[in-house]
Design a protein around this motif. Sequence first.
Motif, short mmCIF file in Angstrom:
data_model
loop_
_atom_site.label_atom_id
_atom_site.label_comp_id
_atom_site.label_asym_id
_atom_site.label_seq_id
_atom_site.Cartn_x
_atom_site.Cartn_y
_atom_site.Cartn_z
N ILE A 104 0.85 -1.20 0.00
CA ILE A 104 0.00 0.00 0.00
C ILE A 104 0.89 1.25 0.00
CG2 ILE A 104 -1.90 1.20 1.17
CD1 ILE A 104 -2.73 -1.50 2.29
N TRP A 107 1.59 2.04 -3.40
CA TRP A 107 0.47 2.74 -4.09
C TRP A 107 0.60 4.24 -3.88
CZ3 TRP A 107 -4.50 -0.26 -2.05
CH2 TRP A 107 -4.41 -1.60 -2.45
N LYS A 110 3.06 5.66 -6.34
CA LYS A 110 2.44 5.70 -7.66
C LYS A 110 1.50 6.91 -7.78
CE LYS A 110 0.14 4.39 -11.43
NZ LYS A 110 0.70 4.36 -12.77
N TYR A 111 0.73 7.17 -6.71
CA TYR A 111 -0.26 8.24 -6.77
C TYR A 111 0.36 9.64 -6.71
CZ TYR A 111 -4.71 5.86 -7.27
OH TYR A 111 -5.78 5.19 -7.79
N PHE A 130 -7.95 3.23 -10.37
CA PHE A 130 -7.43 2.53 -9.19
C PHE A 130 -7.39 1.02 -9.42
CE2 PHE A 130 -8.35 0.69 -4.87
CZ PHE A 130 -7.11 0.98 -4.32
N ILE A 134 -4.05 -1.33 -9.38
CA ILE A 134 -3.75 -2.40 -8.41
C ILE A 134 -3.84 -3.78 -9.05
CG2 ILE A 134 -4.38 -1.02 -6.37
CD1 ILE A 134 -6.93 -2.67 -6.16
N THR A 140 2.65 -2.90 -9.58
CA THR A 140 2.50 -2.90 -8.11
C THR A 140 3.76 -3.48 -7.46
OG1 THR A 140 1.22 -4.92 -8.34
CG2 THR A 140 -0.01 -2.92 -7.89
N PHE A 283 -8.17 6.43 -2.10
CA PHE A 283 -7.54 6.26 -3.41
C PHE A 283 -8.51 6.47 -4.58
CE2 PHE A 283 -4.57 4.04 -0.64
CZ PHE A 283 -3.35 4.50 -1.13
#
Length: 439
Positions: A104, A107, A110-111, A130, A134, A140, A283
Motif C-alpha cells: 500500500i 500505491w 504511484k499516486y 485505481f 492495483i 505494483t 484512493f
Amino acid sequence: MERETWGSKTGFWLAAAGSAIGLGNIWRFPYLTGANGGAAFVLVYLLLVFTIGVSVMLAEFVIGRSTNLNPVGAFAKLKGGAWPIVGWMGVAAGFIILSYYSVIGGWTIKYIISSFTGLISPTTDTTSYFLGFIGNGPQTILFHALFMAATIYVVYRGVGKGIEGWCKILMPALFLLLLILIVRAVTLPGAGAGISFYLNPDFSKITSKTLLAALGQAFFSLSLGMGAMITYGSYISKKVSLPQSAATVTFLDTAIAFLAGFVIFPTVFAFGIQPGAGPGLTFITLPSVFAMMPGGQIWSALFFLLLFIAALTSAISLLEVVVAYVTDAQGWPRHKAALVIGAAIFLLGIPSALSNGAVPINVFGMGFLDAMDFLASNILLPLGGIFIALFAGWIIKDIAKKETTSEGPFPLEKVWMWICRIVAPLAILIIFLGGLGLF
Ligand code: PFF
C-alpha cells in the motif's frame, strides 16, 4: 557493541509518533469513521485510546527500557518460560504486516507521480484507474520494491542517524502538509456539512460493531500489540519519563488522526460524495475530488506525499522490530540484517501485490493481502496486546513501578496497573473473539 540510544527525548518522541502515525491515521481512521456513522465513532475511539491504548503503550515502553532488548529477548530476560512466545508473535507480526503495508505504501508513491500524469483530470474515472493500477502486477511489484528500498535504507543507517534523523525531518513536514490541506479543505464551499457529520455525535449509531471497530483501530493506529514500542522503548535512556512519553505519543497519534478527518470530511461533503465509501475513500474518492478543484494536481500530489511520509515512518518501525531481534539474538550486523530481512519481506509481499486483480491468490476465502491483514491485525496484535498488559500488570509489578517513577511520582500508577491487569485484557479479549465472529 554498545547499544544505540535515541539522541534526545524529542527525537525519540518523533520516532515513536512516526511509528504510530501512518496509513492507520490518514487512510483507515477516516474511512472507518465514515462507515461507522461519524462523530459517535470518534468519541468511542477517543475513550478507548486514552484508557486502554495509552496503558498498553506504557507497558511496552517499560518492558523495552527495563531490558534494552528486542521483544523476544525482553520477555526471556524478565521472566522466561513460555513468555518469549509473545515476543515471537510480535516479530512474526512485524514481518507479516510490513509485507502488505509496503504494497500500500507503494500505491502512495504511484499516486504522487500519477497526480501529474493523468489521474487528476475531469475525464478520468478514478475507480477504473485505481482498479487498473492495483491489478497491474509488474507495476505494483515495482512500487512495492521502491517503498521497501526506502524503508531498508533508513533502518540500514541505524537508530540515531537513520530512524531518528529521518523522523525529525519527516514528522514536522507531515504536520505542515496536513495543516495546509486542512486550510484548503475547510474553506471549500459546502465544507460545513462535513464538519458537522464529523463533530455532532448521534449516539444511536453506537453498536457493538462500532465498539469493536474502534478498539481494533486503536491498536493498529498506536502500533501496539507486537512489540514495536518494546523495541523503540529499548533505545530510551534512563533519563526520560515513560508515562510522559506514552501520553505524548498517544496524544500526537490521536491528534493527527483527528486532524486527517478535517481534510477528508469537508472535502467529501463539499463535493457531494458519500462518506461511507469504505477503503476506497482515499484512493478513489479523493482524486476525483481533487480533479474538481483548481490546482488539483498539486493538492493531490501533496496529499499522497503526506500519506507516503506517514507510511514510511511506520514501515521503518515494523522492519526495526525484526532487525533488532536478529541483531540481538543472532549477532548479525545491522547492515546485513536490514538487507536480508528487507529482501525476505519484499518477497513475502509479492503475493499481496499480485492479489488485487493481477493473479487470483486466495487464502481463507480472502485475497492474499486481506488474509495477511486479517492474520496480523485480528489475531496476532490482539493476542499480543492481552499478554503484554497481563505481563506488566501481574508478572513484573516491581519493575513496572520502578521504571514509571524513575523521573518522579506517577500519580496514575494504580489506575494504570488495574487497566493492565483486568480492563485491557478483558476488553481486548472481546475484540478478539468478536473479530473472529465467535459471539
Ligand atoms: N501504526 C501504524 C499505522 O497507523 O499505520 C501501523 C503499525 C505500525 C502497526 C507499526 C503496528 C506496528 F507495529
